[in-house]
Design a protein around this motif. Structure first.
Motif, PDB file in Angstrom:
ATOM      1  N   ASP A  12       0.851  -1.188   0.000  1.00  0.00           N
ATOM      2  CA  ASP A  12       0.000   0.000   0.000  1.00  0.00           C
ATOM      3  C   ASP A  12       0.890   1.244   0.000  1.00  0.00           C
ATOM      4  O   ASP A  12       1.333   1.708   1.052  1.00  0.00           O
ATOM      5  N   LEU A  13       1.173   1.789  -1.178  1.00  0.00           N
ATOM      6  CA  LEU A  13       2.075   2.941  -1.288  1.00  0.00           C
ATOM      7  C   LEU A  13       1.468   4.187  -0.661  1.00  0.00           C
ATOM      8  O   LEU A  13       2.179   5.004  -0.078  1.00  0.00           O
ATOM      9  N   VAL A  14       0.172   4.349  -0.765  1.00  0.00           N
ATOM     10  CA  VAL A  14      -0.484   5.504  -0.150  1.00  0.00           C
ATOM     11  C   VAL A  14      -0.265   5.480   1.360  1.00  0.00           C
ATOM     12  O   VAL A  14       0.064   6.503   1.981  1.00  0.00           O
ATOM     13  N   ALA A  15      -0.430   4.296   1.970  1.00  0.00           N
ATOM     14  CA  ALA A  15      -0.249   4.174   3.425  1.00  0.00           C
ATOM     15  C   ALA A  15       1.199   4.454   3.835  1.00  0.00           C
ATOM     16  O   ALA A  15       1.454   5.077   4.878  1.00  0.00           O
ATOM     17  N   GLN A  16       2.155   4.009   3.011  1.00  0.00           N
ATOM     18  CA  GLN A  16       3.556   4.257   3.344  1.00  0.00           C
ATOM     19  C   GLN A  16       3.868   5.757   3.318  1.00  0.00           C
ATOM     20  O   GLN A  16       4.531   6.291   4.213  1.00  0.00           O
ATOM     21  N   ILE A  17       3.390   6.442   2.276  1.00  0.00           N
ATOM     22  CA  ILE A  17       3.642   7.886   2.188  1.00  0.00           C
ATOM     23  C   ILE A  17       2.951   8.606   3.350  1.00  0.00           C
ATOM     24  O   ILE A  17       3.530   9.479   4.006  1.00  0.00           O
ATOM     25  N   TYR A  18       1.720   8.225   3.629  1.00  0.00           N
ATOM     26  CA  TYR A  18       0.953   8.841   4.722  1.00  0.00           C
ATOM     27  C   TYR A  18       1.679   8.680   6.061  1.00  0.00           C
ATOM     28  O   TYR A  18       1.841   9.649   6.812  1.00  0.00           O
ATOM     29  N   ARG A  19       2.105   7.439   6.383  1.00  0.00           N
ATOM     30  CA  ARG A  19       2.733   7.184   7.686  1.00  0.00           C
ATOM     31  C   ARG A  19       4.027   7.980   7.845  1.00  0.00           C
ATOM     32  O   ARG A  19       4.302   8.545   8.918  1.00  0.00           O
ATOM     33  N   GLN A  20       4.822   8.026   6.783  1.00  0.00           N
ATOM     34  CA  GLN A  20       6.112   8.723   6.913  1.00  0.00           C
ATOM     35  C   GLN A  20       5.927  10.232   7.044  1.00  0.00           C
ATOM     36  O   GLN A  20       6.643  10.892   7.803  1.00  0.00           O
ATOM     37  N   LEU A  21       4.944  10.785   6.326  1.00  0.00           N
ATOM     38  CA  LEU A  21       4.685  12.214   6.476  1.00  0.00           C
ATOM     39  C   LEU A  21       4.095  12.507   7.857  1.00  0.00           C
ATOM     40  O   LEU A  21       4.444  13.508   8.503  1.00  0.00           O
ATOM     41  N   ARG A  22       3.218  11.652   8.332  1.00  0.00           N
ATOM     42  CA  ARG A  22       2.628  11.854   9.662  1.00  0.00           C
ATOM     43  C   ARG A  22       3.699  11.766  10.748  1.00  0.00           C
ATOM     44  O   ARG A  22       3.699  12.551  11.707  1.00  0.00           O
ATOM     45  N   ASP A  23       4.611  10.796  10.610  1.00  0.00           N
ATOM     46  CA  ASP A  23       5.698  10.675  11.595  1.00  0.00           C
ATOM     47  C   ASP A  23       6.579  11.928  11.584  1.00  0.00           C
ATOM     48  O   ASP A  23       7.036  12.398  12.638  1.00  0.00           O
ATOM     49  N   ALA A  24       6.842  12.461  10.388  1.00  0.00           N
ATOM     50  CA  ALA A  24       7.671  13.659  10.294  1.00  0.00           C
ATOM     51  C   ALA A  24       7.001  14.857  10.947  1.00  0.00           C
ATOM     52  O   ALA A  24       7.657  15.694  11.570  1.00  0.00           O
ATOM     53  N   ILE A  25       5.665  14.929  10.848  1.00  0.00           N
ATOM     54  CA  ILE A  25       4.937  16.001  11.529  1.00  0.00           C
ATOM     55  C   ILE A  25       4.934  15.773  13.028  1.00  0.00           C
ATOM     56  O   ILE A  25       5.095  16.705  13.828  1.00  0.00           O
ATOM     57  N   LEU A  46       9.329   9.925  -6.433  1.00  0.00           N
ATOM     58  CA  LEU A  46       9.107   8.576  -5.879  1.00  0.00           C
ATOM     59  C   LEU A  46       8.764   7.549  -6.953  1.00  0.00           C
ATOM     60  O   LEU A  46       8.612   6.362  -6.642  1.00  0.00           O
ATOM     61  N   ALA A  47       8.640   8.007  -8.200  1.00  0.00           N
ATOM     62  CA  ALA A  47       8.290   7.118  -9.316  1.00  0.00           C
ATOM     63  C   ALA A  47       6.952   6.426  -9.065  1.00  0.00           C
ATOM     64  O   ALA A  47       6.796   5.208  -9.248  1.00  0.00           O
ATOM     65  N   VAL A  48       5.964   7.194  -8.616  1.00  0.00           N
ATOM     66  CA  VAL A  48       4.615   6.687  -8.421  1.00  0.00           C
ATOM     67  C   VAL A  48       3.661   7.633  -9.152  1.00  0.00           C
ATOM     68  O   VAL A  48       4.060   8.694  -9.645  1.00  0.00           O
ATOM     69  N   SER A  49       2.395   7.258  -9.180  1.00  0.00           N
ATOM     70  CA  SER A  49       1.421   8.119  -9.838  1.00  0.00           C
ATOM     71  C   SER A  49       1.093   9.321  -8.963  1.00  0.00           C
ATOM     72  O   SER A  49       1.200   9.274  -7.736  1.00  0.00           O
ATOM     73  N   ARG A  50       0.669  10.397  -9.617  1.00  0.00           N
ATOM     74  CA  ARG A  50       0.300  11.601  -8.875  1.00  0.00           C
ATOM     75  C   ARG A  50      -0.890  11.316  -7.956  1.00  0.00           C
ATOM     76  O   ARG A  50      -0.987  11.867  -6.851  1.00  0.00           O
ATOM     77  N   ASN A  51      -1.804  10.435  -8.403  1.00  0.00           N
ATOM     78  CA  ASN A  51      -2.969  10.114  -7.587  1.00  0.00           C
ATOM     79  C   ASN A  51      -2.580   9.451  -6.264  1.00  0.00           C
ATOM     80  O   ASN A  51      -3.245   9.632  -5.243  1.00  0.00           O
ATOM     81  N   THR A  52      -1.486   8.668  -6.299  1.00  0.00           N
ATOM     82  CA  THR A  52      -1.020   8.012  -5.074  1.00  0.00           C
ATOM     83  C   THR A  52      -0.611   9.050  -4.032  1.00  0.00           C
ATOM     84  O   THR A  52      -0.983   8.975  -2.853  1.00  0.00           O
ATOM     85  N   VAL A  53       0.199  10.053  -4.431  1.00  0.00           N
ATOM     86  CA  VAL A  53       0.632  11.104  -3.508  1.00  0.00           C
ATOM     87  C   VAL A  53      -0.559  11.943  -3.076  1.00  0.00           C
ATOM     88  O   VAL A  53      -0.715  12.289  -1.888  1.00  0.00           O
ATOM     89  N   ALA A  54      -1.457  12.258  -4.024  1.00  0.00           N
ATOM     90  CA  ALA A  54      -2.620  13.080  -3.691  1.00  0.00           C
ATOM     91  C   ALA A  54      -3.501  12.398  -2.658  1.00  0.00           C
ATOM     92  O   ALA A  54      -4.059  13.051  -1.759  1.00  0.00           O
ATOM     93  N   ALA A  55      -3.621  11.073  -2.755  1.00  0.00           N
ATOM     94  CA  ALA A  55      -4.438  10.342  -1.787  1.00  0.00           C
ATOM     95  C   ALA A  55      -3.839  10.439  -0.375  1.00  0.00           C
ATOM     96  O   ALA A  55      -4.562  10.583   0.618  1.00  0.00           O
ATOM     97  N   ALA A  56      -2.510  10.336  -0.273  1.00  0.00           N
ATOM     98  CA  ALA A  56      -1.857  10.473   1.034  1.00  0.00           C
ATOM     99  C   ALA A  56      -2.041  11.881   1.591  1.00  0.00           C
ATOM    100  O   ALA A  56      -2.335  12.063   2.783  1.00  0.00           O
ATOM    101  N   TYR A  57      -1.882  12.900   0.727  1.00  0.00           N
ATOM    102  CA  TYR A  57      -2.086  14.292   1.157  1.00  0.00           C
ATOM    103  C   TYR A  57      -3.530  14.491   1.634  1.00  0.00           C
ATOM    104  O   TYR A  57      -3.778  15.165   2.647  1.00  0.00           O
ATOM    105  N   ASP A  58      -4.504  13.920   0.882  1.00  0.00           N
ATOM    106  CA  ASP A  58      -5.913  14.082   1.255  1.00  0.00           C
ATOM    107  C   ASP A  58      -6.192  13.481   2.628  1.00  0.00           C
ATOM    108  O   ASP A  58      -6.960  14.053   3.426  1.00  0.00           O
ATOM    109  N   ARG A  59      -5.586  12.351   2.893  1.00  0.00           N
ATOM    110  CA  ARG A  59      -5.817  11.695   4.190  1.00  0.00           C
ATOM    111  C   ARG A  59      -5.273  12.562   5.331  1.00  0.00           C
ATOM    112  O   ARG A  59      -5.921  12.719   6.370  1.00  0.00           O
TER     113      ARG A  59
END
Length: 464
Positions: A12-25, A46-59
């Motif tokens: 789950d790439l969205v979850a990985q991006i979300y967790r790491q950004l949340r930990d950094a905050i 990160l060589a992923v789709s823009r929608n993947t990053v956008a989903a993590a930001y939205d969460r």
């Protein structure tokens, strides 16, 4: 900003991006108000789709941790619960010597009446002039594009040699001068070059504690040698001492100068024992009475004296500017040690100091500061003689930035709220410590001295 996010596997790439950004905050790496990379940019990195990053930001936005501003980007909006991140404690152990040395001195907190030793008056520092000189150095062409000479800025070395020759009768050319980051680094270099682990070295007792601790940390066997009214007692220096560190112009902390006879005896001892003398001339620029004595370096005919000093008292400690003047035989090794230690210091600051010296501004500044410090010295000694006779015996002193007095009172019982001072016993190492007090007058104004000493007198009375 460059934001590090590590993705592993094809989960789950969205979850990985979300967790790491949340930990950094949560641990403060990302602070409220900081701007995150655009989704398109982070997705490319990160060589992923823009929608993947956008989903993590939205969460994260839904949780109130991010906020979007139209036309501006995405920003950290709040803090997430969590613990600050620390490096692991680990299982590594330092050499035992470091467990025996005190912790770094904490930053001094302001007090109402500051008689602490070793601080010059920052209000006397010519800020506007210094800003102009630093600006000129940044515009000049003498700053190299690569690394600089380990011995320091050539103009500063020449200026220091001229200054020492005129002001202190030190025999030195620019080639003899090595610029350091303070007198402590100068001593460190000399010891690295001359002293083997296990060698005996001698220091004044009482004396300067950081010098004693540095010598111990480098593996030397340190022996304290008593000091009397003429300076270090040469007959008490161990026969096997490889090096002796002294402050002959203004003994630290007592303040007495080394007599001419004792200087001659110390030089003769060094010649007889094939030893080196480190002459630490830490604050002799400020002299209020009497004629200055020739430094050991100018009396040395055998090349056994290394002369060290700094601009911490004449200018500011934060500039980290010092020097050493060494016999020619030691120069190659000292240059190698300096390069291996930190290569060179701040060349912009060194170039500014060179101009400060060449334009006669240091001489002018020292004269002005000396008049101010002389008034404080006179006031403190007069009040001590008049009001503290039941508790203190003043040690005569005519130079420097502090005075010292011996006492029969246990200084640990003297507590004066709002008054900071140094106790004499803290400067002893091997010998039984004497009770007494050291009062600096660099950090306290002339007008504040009477009130500070009244509070100190009340503390002595309360201590009996």
């Amino acid at each position: 900003m460059d934001l590090h996010v590590s993705l592993t596997g094809r989960g789950d790439l969205v979850a990985q991006i979300y967790r790491q950004l949340r930990d950094a905050i949560a641990d403060g790496r990302l602070r409220p108000g900081e701007r995150l990379p655009p989704t398109r940019e982070l997705a490319r990195d990160l060589a992923v789709s823009r929608n993947t990053v956008a989903a993590a930001y939205d969460r994260l936005t839904a949780e109130g941790l991010l906020t979007g501003r139209v036309g501006a980007g995405t920003f950290v909006a709040g803090t997430a619960p969590g613990r600050p991140r620390h490096a692991p404690a680990g299982v590594l152990a330092a050499r035992r010597i470091w467990d025996t040395l005190p912790d770094p001195i904490p930053v001094a907190h302001p007090v109402r009446h500051d008689f602490r030793v070793g601080a010059p008056d920052v209000r006397l520092f010519p800020v506007q002039t210094w800003r102009r000189l630093v600006s000129q150095s940044l515009r000049g062409r003498e700053i190299p594009a690569g690394y600089g000479d380990p011995s320091g800025h050539s103009g500063l070395r020449a200026a220091v040699a001229r200054h020492l020759g005129i002001a202190r009768s030190v025999h030195a050319s620019a080639e003899d001068v090595l610029v350091t980051q303070g007198a402590q680094q100068a001593l460190d270099l000399v010891v690295r070059v001359l002293v083997e682990p296990g060698d005996r070295v001698a220091v004044e007792d009482p004396g300067y504690p950081p010098a004693r601790r540095l010598l111990r940390s480098l593996g030397a066997r340190v022996t304290g040698v008593p000091v009397d009214g003429e300076g270090i007692v040469v007959d008490r220096i161990p026969r096997d001492a490889r090096l002796v560190h002294v402050t002959p112009s203004h003994q630290f902390p007592l303040g007495t100068p080394m007599s001419p006879a004792r200087r001659a005896a110390l030089l003769e001892w060094a010649s007889r024992r094939d030893a080196v003398i480190v002459e630490d001339d830490y604050d002799s620029e400020f002299r209020f009475a009497g004629r200055p004595l020739d430094p050991l370096q100018s009396l040395d005919r055998a090349g056994r004296v290394v002369y060290i000093g700094s601009f911490a008292k004449t200018l500011l400690p934060m500039l980290r500017l010092g020097f050493l003047v060494a016999p020619a035989a030691l120069r190659p090794a000292l240059l190698k040690a300096k390069q291996l230690t930190d290569w060179h210091g701040d060349l912009v600051t060194q170039a500014a100091l060179a101009r400060f010296l060449d334009e006669g501004l240091l001489t002018r500044h020292v004269r002005k500061a000396t008049r101010e410090y002389a008034a404080r010295h006179e006031l403190i000694t007069r009040i001590l003689d008049r009001d503290f006779g039941d508790w203190l015996r003043l040690v005569p002193s005519a130079a420097g930035l502090h005075v010292c007095a011996r006492s029969a009172v246990d200084m640990s019982t003297v507590r004066a709220p709002g008054v900071a001072f140094d106790s004499l016993h803290t400067y002893y190492g091997d010998l039984p410590p004497e009770q007494g007090i050291a009062l600096g007058y660099g950090a306290i104004s002339l007008d504040d001295i009477p009130a500070g000493l009244r509070a100190l007198r009340d503390a002595f009375r309360a201590a009996g």
